[in-house]
Design a protein around this motif. Sequence first.
Motif, short mmCIF file in Angstrom:
data_model
loop_
_atom_site.label_atom_id
_atom_site.label_comp_id
_atom_site.label_asym_id
_atom_site.label_seq_id
_atom_site.Cartn_x
_atom_site.Cartn_y
_atom_site.Cartn_z
N GLU A 57 0.80 -1.20 0.00
CA GLU A 57 0.00 0.00 0.00
C GLU A 57 0.84 1.26 0.00
OE1 GLU A 57 0.25 -2.19 2.28
OE2 GLU A 57 0.75 -1.28 4.21
N ASP A 58 2.16 1.15 0.32
CA ASP A 58 3.00 2.33 0.39
C ASP A 58 4.01 2.42 -0.73
OD1 ASP A 58 1.82 3.27 2.64
OD2 ASP A 58 3.05 2.03 3.97
N GLU A 59 4.02 1.39 -1.62
CA GLU A 59 5.02 1.42 -2.66
C GLU A 59 4.77 2.55 -3.64
OE1 GLU A 59 6.13 -3.31 -2.82
OE2 GLU A 59 4.82 -2.43 -4.29
N LYS A 60 5.83 2.98 -4.26
CA LYS A 60 5.72 4.09 -5.19
C LYS A 60 5.04 3.62 -6.47
CE LYS A 60 8.64 7.22 -7.79
NZ LYS A 60 10.01 7.65 -8.05
N PRO A 61 3.92 4.20 -6.82
CA PRO A 61 3.22 3.79 -8.03
C PRO A 61 3.99 4.21 -9.27
CG PRO A 61 1.79 5.01 -6.55
CD PRO A 61 3.18 5.21 -6.08
N VAL A 62 3.80 3.46 -10.34
CA VAL A 62 4.38 3.82 -11.63
C VAL A 62 3.31 3.68 -12.70
CG1 VAL A 62 6.68 3.04 -10.97
CG2 VAL A 62 5.13 1.44 -12.05
N ILE A 63 3.53 4.38 -13.79
CA ILE A 63 2.60 4.30 -14.92
C ILE A 63 3.05 3.18 -15.84
CG2 ILE A 63 1.66 5.53 -16.90
CD1 ILE A 63 0.72 6.63 -14.31
N CYS A 64 2.16 2.29 -16.15
CA CYS A 64 2.49 1.23 -17.10
C CYS A 64 1.37 1.15 -18.14
CB CYS A 64 2.67 -0.11 -16.39
SG CYS A 64 1.18 -0.69 -15.61
N THR A 65 1.64 0.46 -19.20
CA THR A 65 0.71 0.40 -20.32
C THR A 65 -0.06 -0.91 -20.29
OG1 THR A 65 2.26 1.69 -21.60
CG2 THR A 65 0.51 0.55 -22.81
N VAL A 66 -1.37 -0.83 -20.21
CA VAL A 66 -2.23 -2.02 -20.28
C VAL A 66 -3.35 -1.73 -21.26
CG1 VAL A 66 -1.72 -2.76 -17.94
CG2 VAL A 66 -3.66 -1.25 -18.35
N GLN A 67 -3.96 -2.76 -21.75
CA GLN A 67 -5.08 -2.61 -22.67
C GLN A 67 -6.37 -2.76 -21.89
OE1 GLN A 67 -4.58 -5.47 -25.77
NE2 GLN A 67 -3.03 -4.25 -26.83
N LEU A 132 -2.09 18.32 -3.41
CA LEU A 132 -1.27 18.40 -4.61
C LEU A 132 -1.69 17.32 -5.59
CD1 LEU A 132 2.26 18.74 -2.89
CD2 LEU A 132 0.82 20.60 -3.74
N LYS A 133 -1.52 17.62 -6.87
CA LYS A 133 -1.77 16.62 -7.90
C LYS A 133 -0.67 15.57 -7.85
CE LYS A 133 -5.53 17.85 -10.15
NZ LYS A 133 -6.67 16.95 -10.30
N TYR A 134 -1.06 14.31 -8.02
CA TYR A 134 -0.08 13.24 -7.97
C TYR A 134 0.05 12.58 -9.33
CZ TYR A 134 2.30 8.95 -6.69
OH TYR A 134 3.19 7.92 -6.63
N ARG A 135 1.28 12.62 -9.87
CA ARG A 135 1.53 12.02 -11.18
C ARG A 135 2.75 11.10 -11.10
NH1 ARG A 135 -1.74 14.60 -14.68
NH2 ARG A 135 -2.43 16.71 -14.16
N SER A 136 2.73 10.24 -10.11
CA SER A 136 3.71 9.18 -9.91
C SER A 136 5.06 9.67 -9.39
CB SER A 136 3.95 8.39 -11.20
OG SER A 136 4.80 9.10 -12.09
N SER A 137 5.27 10.97 -9.29
CA SER A 137 6.55 11.51 -8.83
C SER A 137 6.38 12.16 -7.46
CB SER A 137 7.07 12.54 -9.82
OG SER A 137 8.24 13.16 -9.31
N THR A 138 7.40 12.04 -6.64
CA THR A 138 7.36 12.64 -5.29
C THR A 138 8.07 13.99 -5.24
OG1 THR A 138 9.39 11.48 -4.68
CG2 THR A 138 7.29 10.38 -4.20
#
Length: 683
Positions: A57-67, A132-138
């Motif tokens: 639940e605390d891991e840093k999210p990343v953007i990945c590509t899925v269909q 703040l807006k969150y876009r995968s970066s801290t």
Amino acid sequence: MKRTGRRRSSVWDCFEQVGNFVRCMKCDATLKYCGGATSTMMSHMSRHHPSTAPLDEDEKPVICTVQCIEEDSTANSDIMQVAIMSPNINMMTTNPPERDYGERKRLKRSSVWDIFIKVDDEVHCTMCDTKLKYRSSTTSMMYHIKNKHPDTMPNDGVSVATHAEVTELISRMIEKDMLPISVISGDGFRELLAYTVHNYKMPSAVDITRLIEGHFHEKVDELLVQLGRVEKVALTADFWTALPFQRYITISCSFITEDWQGRSAVLQTHKLSSNSQATTDSVTERLFNTVQSWGIAGKVTACVHNNTQGILSAHVCASVTWDYATCFASTLQLAVSNGLSEDLVRIIVAAGKLVKHFNHNLLASEALEQKQVQMCLPQHKLIQSSKARWDTICDMFERLLEQRWAIKAVLSDRTITNRQEAQILEIEDDCWQIIDNFTPVLATLKWATTVISAETEVSISNIYPITFSLIQTHLVPKENDVEQVSDFKLKVQKSLRNHMEVDSNGLASKPALIASMLDPRHKHLSFLTPTGRLAAKVKLHELVSKLDVITTTVGLKDEQQEILVTPDISQVAMPSQLRSDTKNTMMLLLGDNYSSSYATDSEAQVDYYLRDIAPSLDINPLDWWRVNGPRFPKLATLARHYLCVPGVSLPSLLSEAGQTFATMRTRISPEHVDMMIFVNRNA
């Protein structure tokens, strides 16, 4: 919407499913598995395998590509690229090759998540509620913390403390907080360390004691070196009692360094006899033995103690050469106690009951807060006085006067205070008048104690100027004083006269008065009579004359300083050869000491010092002597001898630091009391 890829919890790296159960691959524990939930497995890992516990639940999210295929739409099969997945999920792309779960490495969790929480596509600061807006970066979160909350700036690069470092910190904690060594045996303390320090082996009491003893010996060696460099020191003897009724004396020393910095240190703590009163000879003997063991025999100027019964000053053995002085804070406390009449004590008790009612009755306390708002009064709580500290009486009276009308309003409200209770608690108008008249007098006495108790400034030289100011000005009855206050002033005035010996013929020999003459702010002694000033001046001449027979080393040092007193003006705008010839000729005609005879003449040096303009009261006398010491070398030496004497025994009874220290030291076991107090006070 139907997903072609699902998030797989990383807890499965440590568990395998066996029917309706899951088995831990680290300890073979078997847990029941219900409906796809991993909470039980996460709890097991956190409790039994914390070093490898997953933090999904605390891991840093990343953007990945899925269909993502929209089932409701038959016209289009749009490909969407916005699914957020954990870094442990196998990417559903063709470019990066798939990796086995056992080969994956968990990304480091940023410590910004200790301050921010994620809500949908935003992050919220838990300290100021900023969104703040969150876009995968801290990065934006780190920038916010750095600018808005710099004190809580996370440091992700902190290394894990070693076993030895943690043990050292535990010993330092025990020393600073004056805790018994047995604190390490407490179950709560052990649980805390087991939770915060992985695989930490709790040391034994013997290990901690050995560390503290090492610190003790280090401090002893450092202090011995410092004491070897100074010419004179002052002692303080602090008598105190620890539960259960164990009496101690803590002996400290104070001195002034070569660069005119004041220093103080604890030397030794002795446990006194269990009798009702320790004998004078035994206490004096302990003082003398301490002086001998620390190598400061012959260096002690005076000893300040807080025993108002005169246990030290009553008798002085032949081997003791120093003077004794009573702690001014203790003397003033005794004078205030002697000045309290039955009427004043009755008012103090009644005020204490009133304060206790408002502090312990929730309904009355809430009503008082409402009245404060309605009457635009400061929203302050009432202060309860303490029997051990007379200055708290002043604090209690000042707060009662501030909140007087709010208190009266609450007591007159029958929905809050019934009639019988109000009659018991209500303070009569004539008593309010006494409180109003009495509080400024107590405040003046409190200010006097605060000035004398300052631990970072010279205090001994302020004692007699303040004492005479109290006797001659502040404690003189006025026309508008009520009878009880006038009586209090006269009693305190009489007590101060007796205990401070202001009318004694030997006043000029008191270390405190000598220090006043060596303090450039008070050197004129305007508070004394002409006869008293003359006697003090004669005493100062006598002390300066004695310095002429001090060791040769000190004499040479003084001469080197004296050369700098009067510069040779013949050096100005003259050729070097001519200057040398002229100088030699003048020496032959007028003598070598002609230009510096003023500086080396003891009487002239004292007279010039006394005629010099006194500096303002806000300067530090040590700073003044640092600059002007070369002008008056013999007086500067005396100043080091006498200005190091503290005005109160350390820690002062009425200082905040003294109260805290006195409370802490009563918890120490008699076996370690000397070592613990020494390490704590000399840190």
